[in-house]
Write a protein that holds these residues in place. Structure first.
Motif, PDB file in Angstrom:
ATOM      1  N   LEU A  16       0.804  -0.671   0.041  1.00  0.00           N
ATOM      2  CA  LEU A  16       0.079   0.196  -0.002  1.00  0.00           C
ATOM      3  C   LEU A  16       1.194   1.118  -0.511  1.00  0.00           C
ATOM      4  O   LEU A  16       1.745   1.106   0.336  1.00  0.00           O
ATOM      5  CB  LEU A  16      -1.028  -0.047   1.355  1.00  0.00           C
ATOM      6  CG  LEU A  16      -1.883  -1.229   1.053  1.00  0.00           C
ATOM      7  CD1 LEU A  16      -2.701  -1.254   3.275  1.00  0.00           C
ATOM      8  CD2 LEU A  16      -2.770  -1.469   0.270  1.00  0.00           C
ATOM      9  N   GLU A  33      -2.273   4.747   3.075  1.00  0.00           N
ATOM     10  CA  GLU A  33      -3.340   4.467   2.485  1.00  0.00           C
ATOM     11  C   GLU A  33      -4.011   3.365   3.346  1.00  0.00           C
ATOM     12  O   GLU A  33      -3.316   2.390   4.418  1.00  0.00           O
ATOM     13  CB  GLU A  33      -3.687   3.684   1.202  1.00  0.00           C
ATOM     14  CG  GLU A  33      -4.125   3.074   0.664  1.00  0.00           C
ATOM     15  CD  GLU A  33      -3.965   2.275  -0.707  1.00  0.00           C
ATOM     16  OE1 GLU A  33      -4.547   1.901  -1.465  1.00  0.00           O
ATOM     17  OE2 GLU A  33      -2.545   2.654  -1.205  1.00  0.00           O
ATOM     18  N   LYS A  79      -7.069   0.337   3.833  1.00  0.00           N
ATOM     19  CA  LYS A  79      -7.769  -1.405   2.890  1.00  0.00           C
ATOM     20  C   LYS A  79      -8.796  -1.949   4.268  1.00  0.00           C
ATOM     21  O   LYS A  79      -7.712  -2.146   4.934  1.00  0.00           O
ATOM     22  CB  LYS A  79      -6.842  -1.851   1.840  1.00  0.00           C
ATOM     23  CG  LYS A  79      -7.598  -3.094   1.599  1.00  0.00           C
ATOM     24  CD  LYS A  79      -6.894  -3.834   0.615  1.00  0.00           C
ATOM     25  CE  LYS A  79      -7.388  -5.090  -0.562  1.00  0.00           C
ATOM     26  NZ  LYS A  79      -6.739  -5.801  -1.018  1.00  0.00           N
TER      27      LYS A  79
END
Length: 446
Positions: free
Chosen positions: A395, A399, A401
């Motif tokens: 990533l 960021e 997720k």
């Protein structure tokens, strides 16, 4: 001679001469020509013969008008009446077109006045024509013939009427059509009208019920999933499962299996893809939504006094807003079934209908062998999810997720109290359910 010199004679002569002189002057004035202003004479003549009109006079003008005399003419009105054709379409509960027809439904009267646009002064709808349209509606799954009793693959008897055991509810559908007619007329929309068709149990179906003695309603329950009203595939699945159980007669000590009656959820059996629960989340799957049918049936048979042989709660509660925690019934082909036994000493009849996001199940018998049945839950404990953070070097910096959004878990107990005819109440614990907790999982770059 003395008389002509007397004062009396002089007075009489004076009066006579005065009268004579005045007469001559009068005769001369009468024979003299009169000069007439033609404009004034014309205006006076018109004022004498022309009817009075409502005129708009400018108060800022003080000069006399030198224009020609005003001529007034009446603007004639023209009235026309015409038949307006409208395309009337009747739709099923899942918005599929059953039938449509273009008919001269409205009689519209207009008035035209000079160059002004035509004005609608009257709209009359043909009520007899509207009623005839209702009489022509035929439900697509209806078959000719009255209701009858057949044997099913599950060895139960089943009442089948014309098609699904439903027919057009003419009164409600006509009321809906009349409202649409009025609304469209008020909006000056005379093109298309769409009307949903209301249905009710087929009269032959009801007659057969009464003939067989199923006249007493033991229980009724309805569930609605507001978030899935427009889910076409799910609504198809609801309809298939609902029709499979509709009309079933369960004899005393008869054992019912949802999976056996409804059958495998496959494309060959008409089932569509819709949301199913798997690994703590809702994903597409064949037959998604039929747990709403099994849950609705579960609630109805509980209220009718049936004995529950097998029942499962959903793995998580998220996604089943149509049911209360502890009172749902999950089914899955091959490993989760819903089974019950008719513990009464009389047969019971199941009726089931469905629509856009809703299912309703009723249980009938010849009599009610108990006073009342109440369902309730208690001892509920919530188990909130936690957030797990993991490193994912793939990533970008900053960021995040979300691998799993997280689902709260619960434990809860369900109970039923049955009050007998003699007033004695008995409490029964139905289940102690555990809805799983799934932690929220987040992946970050570091």
């Amino acid at each position: 001679m003395k008389f002509f010199k007397s004062p009396l004679f002089v007075a009489v002569l004076t009066v006579f001469l005065g009268v004579f002189f005045i007469s001559i002057v009068f005769m001369q004035s009468k024979n003299t020509p009169t000069v007439v202003d033609k404009n004034v004479n014309t205006a006076q003549s018109q004022n004498q013969t022309q009817p009075q009109q409502a005129l708009s006079i400018s108060k800022t003008s003080t000069k006399p008008s030198t224009s020609e005399p005003i001529s007034f003419s009446k603007v004639e009105e023209k009235t026309t009446t015409e038949q307006q054709k409208v395309l009337v379409s009747f739709l099923s509960e899942d918005n599929k077109q059953i039938t449509s027809k273009e008919v001269p439904l409205y009689e519209i009267t207009k008035v035209e006045k000079g160059a002004e646009p035509a004005k609608i002064v009257s709209v009359v709808a043909n009520g007899e024509l509207a009623k005839s349209l209702i009489d022509e509606i035929k439900l697509p799954d209806n078959k000719a013939g009255g209701a009858k009793v057949i044997k099913t693959d599950s060895k139960f008897e089943k009442i089948v009427g014309s098609g699904s055991g439903l027919e057009v509810d003419k009164a409600k559908t006509l009321a809906a059509l009349e409202k649409s007619i009025q609304d469209n007329a008020a909006a000056n929309n005379f093109q298309n009208i769409n009307v949903k068709v209301f249905t009710k149990k087929n009269e032959g179906f009801t007659a057969k019920m009464n003939e067989m003695g199923f006249k007493t309603l033991l229980a009724k329950f309805k569930t609605t999933h507001p978030g899935h009203v427009d889910d076409a595939g799910r609504n198809v699945n609801l309809a298939i499962a609902s029709q499979k159980i509709n009309g079933l007669i369960i004899p005393p000590n008869g054992k019912f299996s949802f999976n056996k009656v409804v059958g495998e959820r496959s494309k060959a059996n008409g089932f569509k893809e819709a949301g199913v629960i798997s690994q703590g989340r809702v994903i597409p799957g064949l037959g998604g939504g039929i747990c709403q049918v099994s849950t609705t049936l579960y609630r109805a048979v509980l209220l009718s006094g049936a004995k529950i042989n097998e029942r499962h709660n959903h793995s998580i509660y998220d996604g089943i807003e149509y049911a209360e925690r502890g009172l749902d019934a999950a089914v899955a082909w091959g490993y989760k079934d819903f089974k019950f036994t008719n513990g009464l000493n009389i047969p019971i009849l199941i009726t089931s209908t469905s629509g856009e996001g809703w299912v309703e199940v009723s249980i009938y018998a010849e009599k009610k062998p108990f006073e009342s049945i109440n369902l309730y839950t208690k001892n509920e404990i919530k188990k909130p999810f936690k957030t797990e953070k993991r490193i994912n070097s793939k990533l970008k910096s900053g960021e995040v997720k979300v691998v799993h959004p997280g689902v709260d878990g619960y434990t809860v107990e369900a109970y039923r109290t049955i009050t007998s005819i003699d007033g004695k109440a008995k409490e029964e614990r139905l289940s102690k359910d555990n809805y799983l907790t799934y932690n929220r999982i987040e992946e970050r770059s570091n």
